[in-house]
Every structure is written in C-alpha cells, then in structure tokens.
Scaffold this motif. Sequence first.
Motif, PDB file in Angstrom:
ATOM      1  N   TYR A  81      72.217-103.461  -7.872  1.00 27.56           N
ATOM      2  CA  TYR A  81      71.230-102.559  -7.265  1.00 27.56           C
ATOM      3  C   TYR A  81      70.020-102.483  -8.195  1.00 27.56           C
ATOM      4  CZ  TYR A  81      69.153 -98.313  -5.327  1.00 27.56           C
ATOM      5  OH  TYR A  81      68.277 -97.401  -4.765  1.00 27.56           O
ATOM      6  N   PRO A  82      68.810-102.569  -7.649  1.00 29.65           N
ATOM      7  CA  PRO A  82      67.599-102.566  -8.505  1.00 29.65           C
ATOM      8  C   PRO A  82      67.273-101.175  -9.050  1.00 29.65           C
ATOM      9  CG  PRO A  82      66.998-102.766  -6.195  1.00 29.65           C
ATOM     10  CD  PRO A  82      68.493-102.819  -6.230  1.00 29.65           C
ATOM     11  N   TYR A  83      68.041-100.742 -10.043  1.00 26.11           N
ATOM     12  CA  TYR A  83      67.846 -99.403 -10.599  1.00 26.11           C
ATOM     13  C   TYR A  83      66.451 -99.206 -11.183  1.00 26.11           C
ATOM     14  CZ  TYR A  83      72.886 -98.535 -10.267  1.00 26.11           C
ATOM     15  OH  TYR A  83      74.157 -98.338  -9.802  1.00 26.11           O
ATOM     16  N   ALA A  84      65.857-100.273 -11.710  1.00 24.92           N
ATOM     17  CA  ALA A  84      64.540-100.134 -12.332  1.00 24.92           C
ATOM     18  C   ALA A  84      63.485 -99.678 -11.326  1.00 24.92           C
ATOM     19  CB  ALA A  84      64.119-101.466 -12.966  1.00 24.92           C
ATOM     20  N   SER A 168      84.834 -89.573 -11.199  1.00 23.77           N
ATOM     21  CA  SER A 168      84.501 -89.860 -12.595  1.00 23.77           C
ATOM     22  C   SER A 168      83.020 -90.137 -12.805  1.00 23.77           C
ATOM     23  CB  SER A 168      85.307 -91.071 -13.083  1.00 23.77           C
ATOM     24  OG  SER A 168      85.054 -92.207 -12.264  1.00 23.77           O
ATOM     25  N   VAL A 169      82.265 -90.366 -11.732  1.00 27.30           N
ATOM     26  CA  VAL A 169      80.829 -90.629 -11.850  1.00 27.30           C
ATOM     27  C   VAL A 169      80.125 -89.324 -12.193  1.00 27.30           C
ATOM     28  CG1 VAL A 169      78.760 -91.397 -10.644  1.00 27.30           C
ATOM     29  CG2 VAL A 169      80.939 -92.548 -10.238  1.00 27.30           C
ATOM     30  N   SER A 170      79.398 -89.319 -13.280  1.00 27.37           N
ATOM     31  CA  SER A 170      78.740 -88.100 -13.741  1.00 27.37           C
ATOM     32  C   SER A 170      77.303 -88.384 -14.131  1.00 27.37           C
ATOM     33  CB  SER A 170      79.498 -87.494 -14.928  1.00 27.37           C
ATOM     34  OG  SER A 170      79.519 -88.404 -16.009  1.00 27.37           O
ATOM     35  N   LEU A 171      76.552 -87.322 -14.304  1.00 25.61           N
ATOM     36  CA  LEU A 171      75.148 -87.397 -14.683  1.00 25.61           C
ATOM     37  C   LEU A 171      74.979 -87.082 -16.156  1.00 25.61           C
ATOM     38  CD1 LEU A 171      73.604 -85.482 -11.650  1.00 25.61           C
ATOM     39  CD2 LEU A 171      73.267 -87.887 -12.158  1.00 25.61           C
ATOM     40  N   ASP A 172      74.010 -87.749 -16.758  1.00 23.78           N
ATOM     41  CA  ASP A 172      73.617 -87.396 -18.111  1.00 23.78           C
ATOM     42  C   ASP A 172      72.715 -86.170 -18.023  1.00 23.78           C
ATOM     43  OD1 ASP A 172      71.609 -87.585 -20.506  1.00 23.78           O
ATOM     44  OD2 ASP A 172      73.320 -88.863 -21.050  1.00 23.78           O
ATOM     45  N   PRO A 173      72.858 -85.202 -18.937  1.00 24.73           N
ATOM     46  CA  PRO A 173      72.056 -83.972 -18.826  1.00 24.73           C
ATOM     47  C   PRO A 173      70.552 -84.206 -18.875  1.00 24.73           C
ATOM     48  CG  PRO A 173      73.206 -84.074 -20.933  1.00 24.73           C
ATOM     49  CD  PRO A 173      73.784 -85.145 -20.086  1.00 24.73           C
ATOM     50  N   PHE A 174      70.096 -85.327 -19.460  1.00 21.34           N
ATOM     51  CA  PHE A 174      68.663 -85.551 -19.608  1.00 21.34           C
ATOM     52  C   PHE A 174      68.119 -86.567 -18.606  1.00 21.34           C
ATOM     53  CE2 PHE A 174      70.147 -84.604 -24.078  1.00 21.34           C
ATOM     54  CZ  PHE A 174      69.892 -83.245 -23.962  1.00 21.34           C
ATOM     55  N   TRP A 175      68.880 -86.846 -17.552  1.00 25.79           N
ATOM     56  CA  TRP A 175      68.384 -87.707 -16.490  1.00 25.79           C
ATOM     57  C   TRP A 175      67.547 -86.876 -15.512  1.00 25.79           C
ATOM     58  CZ3 TRP A 175      72.976 -91.397 -14.849  1.00 25.79           C
ATOM     59  CH2 TRP A 175      73.259 -92.234 -15.930  1.00 25.79           C
ATOM     60  N   GLU A 176      66.518 -87.486 -15.017  1.00 26.46           N
ATOM     61  CA  GLU A 176      65.666 -86.835 -14.028  1.00 26.46           C
ATOM     62  C   GLU A 176      66.328 -86.938 -12.652  1.00 26.46           C
ATOM     63  OE1 GLU A 176      61.275 -87.490 -11.933  1.00 26.46           O
ATOM     64  OE2 GLU A 176      61.831 -88.576 -13.766  1.00 26.46           O
ATOM     65  N   VAL A 177      66.399 -85.830 -11.938  1.00 20.08           N
ATOM     66  CA  VAL A 177      67.053 -85.811 -10.620  1.00 20.08           C
ATOM     67  C   VAL A 177      66.014 -85.590  -9.530  1.00 20.08           C
ATOM     68  CG1 VAL A 177      69.300 -85.077 -11.469  1.00 20.08           C
ATOM     69  CG2 VAL A 177      67.604 -83.358 -10.898  1.00 20.08           C
ATOM     70  N   ASN A 178      66.223 -86.274  -8.428  1.00 21.14           N
ATOM     71  CA  ASN A 178      65.360 -86.169  -7.256  1.00 21.14           C
ATOM     72  C   ASN A 178      66.221 -86.229  -6.011  1.00 21.14           C
ATOM     73  OD1 ASN A 178      62.359 -86.467  -8.286  1.00 21.14           O
ATOM     74  ND2 ASN A 178      63.558 -87.993  -9.405  1.00 21.14           N
ATOM     75  N   GLU A 315      68.264-100.165 -19.945  1.00 24.55           N
ATOM     76  CA  GLU A 315      68.583 -99.085 -19.001  1.00 24.55           C
ATOM     77  C   GLU A 315      69.707 -99.500 -18.066  1.00 24.55           C
ATOM     78  OE1 GLU A 315      64.887 -98.290 -17.076  1.00 24.55           O
ATOM     79  OE2 GLU A 315      63.903 -97.633 -18.912  1.00 24.55           O
ATOM     80  N   LEU A 316      69.679-100.759 -17.643  1.00 19.15           N
ATOM     81  CA  LEU A 316      70.716-101.246 -16.740  1.00 19.15           C
ATOM     82  C   LEU A 316      72.075-101.303 -17.438  1.00 19.15           C
ATOM     83  CD1 LEU A 316      71.155-102.143 -13.904  1.00 19.15           C
ATOM     84  CD2 LEU A 316      70.402-104.444 -14.515  1.00 19.15           C
ATOM     85  N   LEU A 317      72.092-101.729 -18.696  1.00 22.83           N
ATOM     86  CA  LEU A 317      73.343-101.762 -19.444  1.00 22.83           C
ATOM     87  C   LEU A 317      73.910-100.361 -19.649  1.00 22.83           C
ATOM     88  CD1 LEU A 317      72.461-104.465 -22.136  1.00 22.83           C
ATOM     89  CD2 LEU A 317      73.979-104.739 -20.170  1.00 22.83           C
ATOM     90  N   ILE A 318      73.035 -99.400 -19.871  1.00 25.86           N
ATOM     91  CA  ILE A 318      73.487 -98.014 -19.996  1.00 25.86           C
ATOM     92  C   ILE A 318      74.039 -97.534 -18.663  1.00 25.86           C
ATOM     93  CG2 ILE A 318      72.719 -95.647 -20.401  1.00 25.86           C
ATOM     94  CD1 ILE A 318      70.673 -96.767 -22.386  1.00 25.86           C
ATOM     95  N   GLN A 319      73.355 -97.867 -17.577  1.00 27.19           N
ATOM     96  CA  GLN A 319      73.803 -97.479 -16.241  1.00 27.19           C
ATOM     97  C   GLN A 319      75.189 -98.044 -15.940  1.00 27.19           C
ATOM     98  OE1 GLN A 319      71.561 -95.717 -13.863  1.00 27.19           O
ATOM     99  NE2 GLN A 319      73.547 -95.341 -12.897  1.00 27.19           N
ATOM    100  N   LEU A 320      75.448 -99.262 -16.408  1.00 23.92           N
ATOM    101  CA  LEU A 320      76.740 -99.913 -16.164  1.00 23.92           C
ATOM    102  C   LEU A 320      77.835 -99.430 -17.114  1.00 23.92           C
ATOM    103  CD1 LEU A 320      75.512-103.588 -15.645  1.00 23.92           C
ATOM    104  CD2 LEU A 320      76.235-101.984 -13.883  1.00 23.92           C
ATOM    105  N   GLY A 321      77.462 -98.639 -18.105  1.00 17.64           N
ATOM    106  CA  GLY A 321      78.440 -98.164 -19.070  1.00 17.64           C
ATOM    107  C   GLY A 321      78.785 -99.167 -20.140  1.00 17.64           C
TER     108      GLY A 321
END
Length: 867
Positions: A81-84, A168-178, A315-321
């Motif tokens: 998925y094109p997260y960027a 188990s999918v969770s959000l990082d506290p400093f991610w921007e939400v929309n 960013e993508l590597l972080i997204q993938l864990g």
Amino acid sequence: MASGQEADLIQSIEDRIAYSYLPASLRQRFSPQEFTARFVQFGILRSYAYYRLPDHIRSSITEREYYEEMIRFGGDQLQLYPYAHQKSIIHYTKEIPLSYYVRMVGEMLKNEYSYDRLPNFTAIDILNLIGIGRNQYLNVTKEVRSKIRWHLNRNYVVDHLPTEYLPSVSLDPFWEVNSVEMTPETLRRGSQRVSADALALYRLLASRGATSVADSSLEVDPQLFRRQIVYACQLPSAPLHELYRCGFLYATFSVSPDDCLVVPPLGSFVMNRTSSEPQEVLLYRILSTVDERTSLGQLSQLLMLDDADVCAAAELLIQLGLARLKRPTIPETVQQCPGTIVHPSWQRIFQELVEQADKGQMAAGQLLSVPKNGEGGQPVKRIALLYDATLTGFLMMTNLSKDPGFKQHAVTLFEVGKMPSDAVSNFLDLLDDVDMEEMDTFSGEAQKYVNSVICLRHLLKALMQLQGPEGGTGVDMYKIEALNELEATTRYSLLGRNFWAYVITSPVSCTPLIDVELCCVYGSTVSLMPSPWFLLFLYTKVRQGPPSLLVPFGALLHSWPPVFTGTQTCGAEEAERGCVGYVSRVRCQAMTLDAEVTCGDLDTSLVLLGEMTLSAPVLVQCAARVELQRQRDGRVVESPHEKTMEISVPFDCTGEELHELVSKRVSALFSTATNVQMDRDSIIGLLEESTSALYLCHSLGYFTLSLVCCMLAGHRNEPEESPCRDATDGGSSHSADNTTTASVVTLRSVYIVSIGLGVPLFDVDCCALIIKRIPRILSEQETTQHNESIRKCVSEFGEFLETYSSLTRQVHEMMAIQTTATAGPMTQQHLRKSAPTGGAPFPSTLLLFDGKALHVVDDANPLSDQW
C-alpha cells in the motif's frame, strides 16, 4: 531480457525526455498514450508523488487519475500500500490499507493464485494488519472452494475475509490522525460496529470539532480538532483504536534525515519471494545498510540517493514493524505543555517514550564524542564479521534451540543481511544456551550445520573481547551478498566509516567485493583468492605440489597426462608385502565457489570430468596413490592398511598441533592405531615455505592437506618414544619389558590441496586453533604487517593471473566468481567463452602443473593428442 528498443524507452523515461524528443524508432513503436502510461507506471513503481512527475506527463494526467492508477496498478502488481501518499490516496480514492489488502487477497482467491505470489514485504503487511499468512490463506482457500457458488460467481469470497484490522494493530502516540470521509450510508453501516464514544469521536474528527458531543462520555476539548494537526496521544486511546481498526480513520507520520533507525530481530517476517521492483530493492538496501549510528541523511549520502526516498523507505520499514526509531521524536507542541495536551489514557506510554528519548539523546552524545584519533563526529569503530548465505541456511535448518528468538536472529541474518553489535550479544547468549549433548546426536550432513554453530559461537566470543585502536568494542555481522549489491563507493564508505577490522568466515559461497586498499581484511577478497587459481599460484611459487590440471569450460578430455598415471607398478620392497600396483586418486572441483569436491579413481573419473566441464572449468589434482594388493581368491583390491584423508591446519601450525590434529583423524580411520609417525619437520617446513611464499604469515587462514596413511601392524614400540602416550598413566599399562606392541601409522605422502583465508566454520579443531591466534594477529603491530603483506600477495597474484588468463588486473580484482546456486537465465554466464569478458579469468587452454612447474598446453590440436 528487455529488447533494445525497450531498454531505450526505459532510459528515456529515466532521463525524463518528452515524447516529442524521443528517437523516431521509439515514436513509431509507442503512441503518446502508451508512452504516458509507461511513464506513470515507472513513477508508481518508484512510489513517486504526483509533483515529481515531469511537466509533460502532468499535462496528460490529473492528480486524481494518477493516484487512482497508483491504487489499481499497485493492487494488480501485488505491491505494498502506498503509505507515503496516504493522504492523497484517501482523498481521491477513499482506499485505506484495510480495503486495499482485502481486495488484493480477494482477487488472488478468485484467480486461484498461490500465496507465494505475494512479495515478502506485501505479505508481511497483510499478515500484520489482517492476520492472513500462509496457513490462513490455505484455510480460506479450502473454505471458499467448498461452496457451490465457486463455479458460478466468486465475488462472495470477500465475505470470508476480515472486515477490520487485528486487535494487535495499534497507533503510535505521535502519529497524526485524520478521518476517512464516508457517505451517510457507509457511516450508518459502520456505526453498528463501533461504540457510541467512538462514533462521537469520529464525528468530531470529521467535522473538525463542529459537532456536539454532549451525548457521549468523551473527555476531550472540541477546540482541539480545529488545529491543523491532531496527534493520537491527544485523544482517548480506546475509542481512537476502535475507529482505527474499523477503518474510520488513518494515521500518518514522518521521519527526518536526522533520525536514526534500529533494526530489531525479525519476528513475523514472511519469506515468500523477492522481486527486482525498485521499491523492494530500495527497502532491502536500507535494511542491509542502516544502523543505529548513522542518520538517514548520512545514509542517503552513502547510498547516493535523495533524502526524500530514504526517509520514505524508512517510514515504510517502521510501518511494517521491521525497524523503529532509535530515539522517539516528540512533536514540539506536545513537548511544550504535555500535561494539558496528552490525554490521560496515554500518560503511561507517553512517559515511557520520553524516558526512552532522553536515554537515546545521552547515547547519541556518547556515540558522537571525539574518538582517540581526533576525527570528531565519527562513530567509534568496531569489528565486522562477514558471513555468507550458507551460514544462515545452516542456522535456520538446525533445530538446536527451542527459544523462538534463535530462529528470529537467523531470519534476520538472512533477510536483513546484517546484525548490530547489541543484537549480536543477545544472539551469542542464545548460542550459549544450545544443548551441547543434543548436538552430539547429529551426524552426516547435519554435523556440518552443528560445526558451524559451534565455531560461530567461539568466533563471536573471541571477537567481542577485542578492543580497537580507538577503544571501541563490539562486532557487527554483515552478509556478503547484501554488501556486494551496493555500489563500490557506498560499500567502501560504509565499511571504512564503521569498522577497523573485517574478519571473513570460510569457506564462502560468494567472496566480498572488498578493495585491497581497505586495511585489516582477514579473509578472501574478490581477487580470486578462494579459487583454484590461488592454489596454482602457490604451486608455481614453491615449485612443488600434486600433479594438477585446470581444464577449460566445455573441454572434452580423452586421456590423462602421463604425469597423472606415473609409475603404476611396485618395486621389490613393495612386492614383498603383497603390493601388485597402485591406483591414483584424483580430486575434481568445479571452478565455482560453492562446488563440492568429488574424489575418485583415475581410471573412472574421465567421464565424470567431461560432465563437469559442461558447466564450469574444473581443477583436477592427482593427490594420492593407493597401494593395490591381491587377495587369496585372486581379486585385486585397495590395501586395507592404506587410507587417504584431508585435514585443515592453520598457516602457522606448530609441530605439536599438527601431530594432535593428525592423530585425532587417524584414530577415526584406524580404530586400532595408537601411534602416528611422521616427519614433522618436513611437513612444517612445507607449511612455512608456503605461508612465506604467499605473504600470509600475519594473516588468518588454513591449508587443507591431503595425506596417505599407511598402517604397519604388529610394530614394537618403546612407550617413552610414543607421542600418543598419556603422561599420567605412569607406564602401568605396559608389559614388564617396558615395551608395547601397537599399530603404527606412517604418512606416505602429504600435499596441500586447498587454501582458505579467514576463519573456517566447518572444522571445529582448526577453527579453535585459529581463534587462539586472533588477539595476536589483530594487534596493532601485526595488522600493519598484514596490510603490507596482503598487498604484496595480491600484486604478485595479479601478475600471475595476467600471465595465464586473458583479463587485466583491474577487471579480475573486481570480479566475483559465480556460484552454482544462482538461478535464472544468467547462471554462470561469465564462465562461458561467449561472455562479454571472453570467459576469463578462466583459462581458454589447458594448464598443467607437473609437480614442479606450470605449463600452458596449446589447444590448437585435439586434446587427445596433447600428451
């Protein structure tokens, strides 16, 4: 392989040439619409944003059309998925990762595709988000195919797929939400899956705080949503995660060039398939080169890439864990007044991240302190241990540890291609926990895997205790294949910046492309040192060795040279003990790095040689002659009192070490052997002369010796003269006349048949001896001598290759030997005479070493007439 015009088109796209400036041949083949479509696909595969397309393409496609095509084409190609571009994607297409992957898996089920079609990184994201891995995919496949509707309309398969993310999918506290914009009907159906508080929170996000929340229990200020950016930590955690898992909102984050990444051991990595798509290649390059001491900005300079591309991949590597930030980046607005901005439900996590960020800041300050050499800003250098994919295969195939972390580290070494020092320490702890008694039960081929684990553990322990010239300690592990995929400049910069010594395991299935100017390299480089060329170079310098023949690729040999057959009859002394002749034993080894050595009789090996030369040049060595004896029934057989064996000994092996190694191997061959007699001085002299001739006196490595052992039964020996006597037995086991009758084994011939540079992982005894030498050889005084000596060795070896092969030194020093395991249409292409390199550095003619000198045999005449 792309045709000439196809390659020209790709080059034109890379050069951003407008259609009107294309060559006439390309304009005739591709219409403007086809050219635009190919350019768009080129940008999608590289995850380009719309603004990065050239003007002549943007005039032909709108931003909406571009991102719609990105989703369509990416889904068809099973891309991530094109997260960027998540904001633009959701704005124009409303496609979130949940719907994207559910649609992708649904199409795979409809078309009866195998799970293995998914690329590794796509498979990881699907498993992490919706929990569909290999087993789950097989189960869903069986379930949907059991329906009667399978043969009528397969659209129902979507009903068997998840409708929300895993818990188990969770959000990082400093991610921007929309919020995700939804139609009233979609919102009505979705509201049945979330709580009232979650629905109220969604309405606040969607309306930017304009909706009243009086009918909910939310403790949140509506004014918060009127800000341009809303972070996850500012909202109540439970309803926020509820909305996220059901697809009501999405989250984005960014990293900066100043950030550093940490790659932990891989937990849920899916080993499916790799591809040559640009995005996947970039992700693997980042994984194999990034470390906690190099910022993303510095990494982009090393890789000669744009900061934006490296940060997007990070960013993508972080997204993938697969990676995480070394030090969490806390937004400035949150740092200024955390007490009023951070929601109470996030306070504990927030405090942990603040402490982690403070520790990271302190560690960064210590890391960038001025080292002893005065080069400020440079990390203190460590030791690099270079391994190949064969070792990781051994680690993954051995079920030696019940700890799941062991398998994770093995997968990390294979897929990531490296392991930092901190993880190596943890890996070493796991190696220490391996049950040694259970390892003793392995035999045969599995024993090779066990030996690798034992040797790797001892080697890592020894290297971890060393201290570099700048005072740095620690060992980083790097996979040779991953390093070789980097540009030469990148590779040298990466290695030279972080390490002061480079220890290479041996044998390797792929040599590292390391320039000899890089100091303190202990092991085989790309200068063809692990190849038979290096062995012939030694024979030529010392003017002794077994008769050897280097047969070119494709050559068909009809007879052996006379030096191979030699004297096949026995003399009077041999005849007295029943000898009726000798049979020559040959070693055949294809000139590929991972080729196995095949041993056989001279008379039966000619056909085998013809088969082997169909795929690669072959080195044939006549390393042993075994005595033949006539039995009472008239049959002629090999003497049961003679055995051939091979042992590995360090370059600077001592007489005592040699005797111990030989005695141990002889005991395994002759169960009754108690005494080994050998001319130690002669063998040690051969080793010393060979080491000196190759300038390897200050290097790590070993010689492989081929020995013919002859047992003399019933020999009477004085106990005090027996080297194998136990000094603690007091002679009580001997007869009254202080003599003993024992089987004595003598060595009839000794040849060096292989040279290994580096530390062997296949031979526990030899590895232990070499490891003892590491502190001395890697000392400051010895490393200086090693660097000078290895340059002399490479220089003379280069002259030797220029004499007997058709490649110049510049080429052969930067050319890796092909591995026989490589798949694809280019397999071993460089071995063939039709290759662009002319088949060199492999011979175009026969090379014969007659035991004293190397001769070039002219192949102008038929090979059968050469002798």
